[in-house]
Design a protein around this motif. Structure first.
Motif: not given
Length: 167
Positions: A104, A108, A112-113, A116
């Motif tokens: 990620i 990513g 997203q980083k 998540y």
């Protein structure tokens, strides 16, 4: 631990601290109990939250994404000490950090980083990894398992021999 080649003389003070603190945690919290759970075929209780608490998730991930931003030697020492306690510790930590969080972080989107990585670092989320299949082992080119997206649903077909960090 015996260091016949004096390798530890090359470690920084921070790396030595990581090694000794993880070793002490493993010796106190894991080694006295792990055999009992293994013999009963039960998972070690609260393992993900304990690993998150000692910083075993995301050691190499940048701080701005919930990790510690440390070097790979520190990560290797962490893995070595977890493995010394039980391979399940190292597997859980390395899948979470190397296979899930690192992917990620490297590939990513920023969204997203942000979404998540902090939750993976605290163990609120646990990532899993499934590669090995009954007919082809870990040969990615021969995998049969696949998924199909259908609106809000994802359908997965095929089988796996094991999926690391799955429940």
């Amino acid at each position: 631990m015996t260091d016949y080649y004096n390798i530890s003389s090359n470690f920084s003070e921070d790396q030595k601290l990581i090694q000794s603190s993880i070793r002490a945690w493993v010796d106190k919290s894991i080694k006295p109990e792990i055999g009992r759970f293994y013999q009963r075929g039960e998972p070690f209780p609260n393992l993900a939250s304990q690993l998150a608490e000692i910083g075993a998730f995301g050691l190499i991930i940048p701080q701005e994404h919930g990790g510690f931003g440390l070097d790979y030697m520190s990560y290797g020492l962490l893995m070595q000490e977890l493995e010394r306690g039980d391979t399940s510790l190292r597997v859980m930590s390395s899948i979470q950090t190397s296979l899930v969080m690192y992917a990620i972080d490297q590939f990513g989107s920023e969204e997203q980083k942000t979404k998540y990585l902090p939750k993976l670092a605290t163990g609120e989320l646990l990532g899993a990894f499934g590669l090995t299949e009954p007919d082809f082992g870990s040969n990615t080119a021969s995998m049969h398992c696949h998924y199909v997206e259908d609106g809000d649903h994802i359908s997965i077909s095929g089988s796996k021999m094991w999926i690391g960090n799955s429940s």
